[in-house]
Design a protein around this motif. Structure first.
Motif, PDB file in Angstrom:
ATOM      1  N   UNK A  96     -23.837  54.721  14.567  1.00 15.44           N
ATOM      2  CA  UNK A  96     -23.518  54.484  13.143  1.00 15.44           C
ATOM      3  C   UNK A  96     -22.191  55.138  12.781  1.00 15.44           C
ATOM      4  N   UNK A 100     -18.795  53.132  11.571  1.00 14.87           N
ATOM      5  CA  UNK A 100     -18.037  53.404  10.333  1.00 14.87           C
ATOM      6  C   UNK A 100     -16.570  53.637  10.649  1.00 14.87           C
ATOM      7  N   UNK A 103     -14.900  50.408  11.210  1.00 16.08           N
ATOM      8  CA  UNK A 103     -14.983  49.462  10.091  1.00 16.08           C
ATOM      9  C   UNK A 103     -15.917  48.290  10.354  1.00 16.08           C
ATOM     10  N   UNK A 104     -16.993  48.509  11.127  1.00 17.15           N
ATOM     11  CA  UNK A 104     -17.951  47.430  11.411  1.00 17.15           C
ATOM     12  C   UNK A 104     -18.883  47.295  10.210  1.00 17.15           C
ATOM     13  N   UNK A 105     -18.927  46.090   9.626  1.00 20.34           N
ATOM     14  CA  UNK A 105     -19.685  45.930   8.385  1.00 20.34           C
ATOM     15  C   UNK A 105     -21.184  45.679   8.641  1.00 20.34           C
ATOM     16  N   UNK A 106     -21.491  44.834   9.603  1.00 20.79           N
ATOM     17  CA  UNK A 106     -22.906  44.536   9.881  1.00 20.79           C
ATOM     18  C   UNK A 106     -23.432  45.425  11.002  1.00 20.79           C
ATOM     19  N   UNK A 110     -25.557  45.086  14.914  1.00 17.27           N
ATOM     20  CA  UNK A 110     -24.713  45.294  16.095  1.00 17.27           C
ATOM     21  C   UNK A 110     -25.245  46.451  16.951  1.00 17.27           C
ATOM     22  N   UNK A 146     -19.026  48.669  21.064  1.00 17.85           N
ATOM     23  CA  UNK A 146     -19.612  48.459  19.733  1.00 17.85           C
ATOM     24  C   UNK A 146     -18.768  47.516  18.875  1.00 17.85           C
ATOM     25  N   UNK A 147     -17.459  47.685  18.915  1.00 12.23           N
ATOM     26  CA  UNK A 147     -16.568  46.879  18.061  1.00 12.23           C
ATOM     27  C   UNK A 147     -16.044  45.652  18.795  1.00 12.23           C
TER      28      UNK A 147
ATOM     29  N   UNK B   2     -19.883  41.800  16.148  1.00 13.60           N
ATOM     30  CA  UNK B   2     -19.644  42.587  14.928  1.00 13.60           C
ATOM     31  C   UNK B   2     -18.576  41.990  14.017  1.00 13.60           C
ATOM     32  N   UNK B   3     -18.766  42.195  12.707  1.00 12.61           N
ATOM     33  CA  UNK B   3     -17.719  41.817  11.758  1.00 12.61           C
ATOM     34  C   UNK B   3     -16.997  43.116  11.423  1.00 12.61           C
ATOM     35  N   UNK B   4     -15.671  43.117  11.599  1.00 14.69           N
ATOM     36  CA  UNK B   4     -14.945  44.368  11.345  1.00 14.69           C
ATOM     37  C   UNK B   4     -13.897  44.166  10.253  1.00 14.69           C
ATOM     38  N   UNK B   5     -13.686  45.249   9.501  1.00 13.40           N
ATOM     39  CA  UNK B   5     -12.568  45.279   8.565  1.00 13.40           C
ATOM     40  C   UNK B   5     -11.878  46.610   8.800  1.00 13.40           C
ATOM     41  N   UNK B   6     -10.588  46.673   8.438  1.00 13.49           N
ATOM     42  CA  UNK B   6      -9.880  47.929   8.712  1.00 13.49           C
ATOM     43  C   UNK B   6     -10.529  49.054   7.909  1.00 13.49           C
ATOM     44  N   UNK B   7     -11.010  50.124   8.567  1.00 14.12           N
ATOM     45  CA  UNK B   7     -11.668  51.199   7.820  1.00 14.12           C
ATOM     46  C   UNK B   7     -10.673  51.938   6.927  1.00 14.12           C
TER      47      UNK B   7
END
Lengths: 232, 229
Positions: A96, A100, A103-106, A110, A146-147, B2-7
């Motif tokens: 987790x 974070x 920037x993984x949203x779901x 995953x 992970x990403x 995974x869906x990613x956005x820039x943190x």
């Protein structure tokens, strides 16, 4: 996918890499071999943006290092002989945290996928400090993918693993590589490297001294090729 | 997949803080060491000095800041050692975030641990030395002093963590650099405790504010270079 030209790395007066040229195409699995002190780990640390090159050009996934390091890191997964996991967090909490940071949203979905991939679904709520070395290393691979990175760097992933754990890691590594990722792995285990990689580069005295594909190895295999390169 | 956005900077900072607090509340390694150490320091001072009421008032700021500084160093060392031991610092630095976010995350968690130690020490000190410490001015000085000490301490700890002699190296590097913050904090604390005029308190207080701002800016600029080989 990875392009390195005339890379030099110095630590004070000591030159570790002396003009390395290295190129990896998308989907290739390259084993980077060489004796201790040849500069393999330094080379991977530069590719992963943890160290700056002293001279030369480094491009990963189309981005220049060190200037576009954040873009490179977003497309890169790294597994070293250290797990890069927190002992006082559970497997779930570790993943987790990294989710974070990437920037993984779901991330719940995953994390489940990744834990299934590395065979640790049943241990998701256990603290990492209760894991064996082999389990921690499998989770380290889970953290690295992970990403869903395009490029994965493995730095001596088998260090400190027993036979069973190494075999289990083989399976995880194969499934990770089978997903079309570009992989560079350093190893002293020639048999494993020969089994996994599609190309073999030998780094010695700070330069790539030889490079060959699996098909060109000949009947004596990687061990003979490696010994001849180091002797020559 | 995974869906990613820039943190974002804030999300990355908060992720580091959350991780540090979760790990610490579970292991209690760092906090328990800091708390026991601070308790021992104020007890030793209490028995060693044998002061009368008036003298107690005059040494209070010095004893308090000595306790906070030593306990803080213990915490700073441990907090970065945890990152180094399993290679986790590399894990942090590999994340595609602004590295200053990692630094500020570590500063906030170190600051949280320091505040917990201070919240523990103040009432015990007040009871042992029979001194009233619950003065808003003193609390402001503790806030500013702790920010300054932690800001520079976290930066130096991220440098010394690479060294084999990190436990010894951090205090050697940190105390000389933190002298302005410690002296100003002691002076401003003494001023508030003795009910001095604000004209006397403002100079050390201003120095604390300027120190905090300068070192926050310096750390923001240099952290990336400090942690990269």
């Amino acid at each position: 996918m990875i392009e390195v030209k005339k890379l030099v790395k110095r630590f004070g007066m000591k030159t570790v890499l002396r003009g390395v040229d290295f190129r990896v195409e998308r989907g290739e699995f390259v084993a980077l071999l060489g004796p201790n002190g040849a500069g393999k780990t330094t080379f991977l640390r530069i590719l992963s943006s943890l160290a700056r090159p002293s001279l030369g050009e480094v491009k990963v996934a189309g981005y220049h290092l060190p200037h576009q390091a954040a873009q490179v890191r977003a497309r890169l997964g790294v597994v070293s002989h250290m797990p890069l996991l927190y002992g006082d967090l559970t497997a779930q909490e570790n993943l987790e945290f990294y989710a974070r940071m990437y920037g993984i949203t779901n991330y719940q979905l995953r994390i489940t996928e990744v834990l299934e991939l590395v065979g640790l679904e049943a241990r998701r709520r256990d603290l990492i400090r209760t894991f064996s070395r082999g389990m921690a290393q499998r989770l380290a691979i889970g953290r690295a993918v992970l990403h869903d990175p395009e490029v994965i760097l493995f730095d001596e992933p088998y260090t400190g693993l027993d036979q069973d754990a190494s075999s289990m890691l083989d399976e995880v590594l194969k499934s990770v590589a089978a997903q079309g990722r570009t992989v560079v792995m350093t190893s002293h285990d020639l048999a494993r490297a020969e089994d996994l990689a599609t190309r073999f580069d030998i780094l010695t005295r700070g330069v790539i001294a030889a490079s060959t594909s699996r098909g060109s190895l000949g009947r004596y295999g990687l061990l003979k090729y490696y010994k001849e390169t180091l002797a020559g | 997949m995974p869906t990613t956005s820039h943190p974002s900077f804030i999300h990355a900072t908060l992720a580091v803080v959350r991780k540090d607090l979760t790990a610490e509340f579970r292991s209690r390694e760092l906090l328990s060491a800091m708390l026991v150490f601070s308790l021992l320091v104020i007890l030793i001072f209490n028995f060693a000095l044998e002061l009368n009421v008036k003298e107690r008032q005059s040494v209070t700021a010095g004893v308090l800041w000595t306790t906070f500084a030593f306990a803080g160093t213990l915490g700073l060392n441990r907090s970065m050692a945890v990152e180094k031991d399993r290679g986790c610092l590399d894990g942090l630095l590999l994340a595609p975030v602004d590295r200053a976010a990692i630094y500020f995350g570590k500063v906030i968690s170190n600051l949280a641990f320091m505040f917990m130690v201070e919240a523990f020490v103040l009432p015990i000190y007040a009871a042992l030395y029979n001194v009233n410490l619950f003065h808003p001015g003193l609390l402001l000085v503790i806030l500013l002093g702790s920010i300054g000490y932690t800001t520079v301490g976290t930066l130096l700890a991220s440098m010394t963590v690479q060294a084999r002699t990190r436990d010894v190296l951090l205090p050697i590097l940190l105390f000389p650099v933190a002298i302005p913050v410690l002296l100003s904090a002691v002076k401003a604390s003494t001023g508030f405790l003795n009910g001095a005029d604000m004209a006397e308190i403002w100079p050390p207080l201003n120095l604390l504010i300027v120190y905090d701002l300068i070192f926050t800016a310096v750390a923001f600029m240099v952290f990336d270079n400090v942690v990269e080989e």
